[in-house]
Design a protein around this motif. Structure first.
Motif, PDB file in Angstrom:
ATOM      1  N   LYS A  58      59.830  32.529  18.163  1.00 32.93           N
ATOM      2  CA  LYS A  58      60.090  30.934  17.874  1.00 32.93           C
ATOM      3  C   LYS A  58      59.386  30.582  16.748  1.00 32.93           C
ATOM      4  N   LEU A  59      57.806  30.743  16.994  1.00 36.33           N
ATOM      5  CA  LEU A  59      57.030  30.242  15.925  1.00 36.33           C
ATOM      6  C   LEU A  59      57.196  31.000  14.512  1.00 36.33           C
ATOM      7  N   ALA A  60      57.447  32.144  14.465  1.00 37.91           N
ATOM      8  CA  ALA A  60      57.926  32.629  13.433  1.00 37.91           C
ATOM      9  C   ALA A  60      59.060  32.118  12.657  1.00 37.91           C
ATOM     10  N   GLU A  61      59.906  31.534  13.238  1.00 41.21           N
ATOM     11  CA  GLU A  61      61.125  30.891  12.855  1.00 41.21           C
ATOM     12  C   GLU A  61      60.797  29.413  12.247  1.00 41.21           C
ATOM     13  N   GLY A  66      55.810  32.659   7.427  1.00 45.04           N
ATOM     14  CA  GLY A  66      55.154  33.559   8.469  1.00 45.04           C
ATOM     15  C   GLY A  66      55.864  34.439   9.360  1.00 45.04           C
ATOM     16  N   TRP A  67      56.968  34.975   8.580  1.00 41.64           N
ATOM     17  CA  TRP A  67      58.037  35.810   9.285  1.00 41.64           C
ATOM     18  C   TRP A  67      57.325  36.696  10.304  1.00 41.64           C
ATOM     19  N   PHE A  68      56.046  37.255   9.609  1.00 39.23           N
ATOM     20  CA  PHE A  68      55.447  38.607  10.380  1.00 39.23           C
ATOM     21  C   PHE A  68      54.679  38.017  11.609  1.00 39.23           C
ATOM     22  N   ILE A  69      54.540  36.758  11.833  1.00 35.96           N
ATOM     23  CA  ILE A  69      54.047  36.245  13.229  1.00 35.96           C
ATOM     24  C   ILE A  69      54.479  37.027  14.608  1.00 35.96           C
ATOM     25  N   ALA A  70      55.887  37.126  14.232  1.00 36.12           N
ATOM     26  CA  ALA A  70      56.779  37.724  15.726  1.00 36.12           C
ATOM     27  C   ALA A  70      56.021  39.235  15.893  1.00 36.12           C
ATOM     28  N   MET A 117      54.325  25.234   8.294  1.00 33.70           N
ATOM     29  CA  MET A 117      55.237  25.499   9.357  1.00 33.70           C
ATOM     30  C   MET A 117      55.593  24.084  10.069  1.00 33.70           C
ATOM     31  N   ASP A 118      56.609  23.967  10.783  1.00 36.37           N
ATOM     32  CA  ASP A 118      57.231  22.808  11.325  1.00 36.37           C
ATOM     33  C   ASP A 118      56.117  22.710  12.424  1.00 36.37           C
ATOM     34  N   ARG A 119      54.993  21.771  12.279  1.00 39.10           N
ATOM     35  CA  ARG A 119      54.140  21.740  13.317  1.00 39.10           C
ATOM     36  C   ARG A 119      54.703  20.918  14.382  1.00 39.10           C
ATOM     37  N   GLU A 120      55.400  19.996  14.440  1.00 42.26           N
ATOM     38  CA  GLU A 120      55.817  19.146  15.284  1.00 42.26           C
ATOM     39  C   GLU A 120      56.636  19.854  16.301  1.00 42.26           C
TER      40      GLU A 120
END
Ligand SMILES: Cc1cc2nc3c(=O)[nH]c(=O)nc-3n(C[C@H](O)[C@H](O)[C@H](O)COP(=O)(O)O)c2cc1C
Length: 173
Positions: A58-61, A66-70, A117-120
């Motif tokens: 979800k964070l990667a999305e 930062g697609w590689f976070i996942a 990133m969409d921080r909220e």
């Protein structure tokens, strides 16, 4: 590892091995972060250790770069508190993150600062209270790539002597 070696050889890593990372190692990296300097020693930082696959995805999305976070076995979210240090919480947090990145590198681990990133939305997913700031999320894993060092501006192009614009004289001792 020599500190200059760690500083120069650390790279942003965007590809990680599946190999898991122990809690001890993750905590060691975070311990380096908490020894960073901070304005008035307010230490306005907290860290969330994330291993849940669904949360990482979800964070990667939410991070366009930062697609590689996942893919990382661990993600560390860095949270700062504007109430503890209104003017400097992000600066303090950045000092802590740099310590974290260097310590990880010294331990053979790869990291990458995720800026956009969409921080909220990410705060909602991580249950971070409204008053706190999500500074960044840092993927952590054993590197599965060895990127070349990106260009750095030459030292002499960024150094001034005494006053802005004064460049080193040729016969400087
Ligand atoms: C504030 C900040 C935000 C960044 N955001 C991203 C990001 O969203 N995605 C990414 O892949 N790299 C990101 N980076 C990493 C930079 O691209 C990287 O540090 C720079 O290209 C230099 O490469 P190096 O870290 O290997 O020396 C960020 C770095 C910083 C300090």
């Amino acid at each position: 590892m020599d500190v200059f070696e760690a500083i120069k050889e650390r790279r942003s890593i965007r590809k990680y091995k599946k190999e898991p990372i122990s809690d001890d190692l993750v905590l060691k990296v975070i311990e380096a972060a908490i020894w960073a300097p901070s304005s008035k020693n307010r230490q306005p930082w907290e860290f969330i250790i994330i291993r849940n696959e669904d949360t990482k995805r979800k964070l990667a999305e939410l991070a366009p770069f930062g697609w590689f976070i996942a893919e990382a076995p661990v993600v560390i979210a860095v949270v700062t508190d504007p109430r503890k240090s209104p003017a400097f919480h992000m600066v303090d947090g950045a000092c802590a993150v740099q310590n974290l990145l260097l310590a990880a590198h010294a331990l053979g681990l790869g990291t990458c600062w995720i800026g956009t990133m969409d921080r909220e939305r990410a705060k909602e997913i991580l249950g971070i209270p409204k008053d706190l700031h999500l500074l960044t999320v840092i993927p952590l894993g054993y590197p599965d790539e060895r990127p070349k060092a990106p260009h750095r501006k030459p030292l002499e192009s960024v150094v001034h002597y005494e006053r802005y614009g004064q460049r080193p004289s040729k016969n400087r001792s």
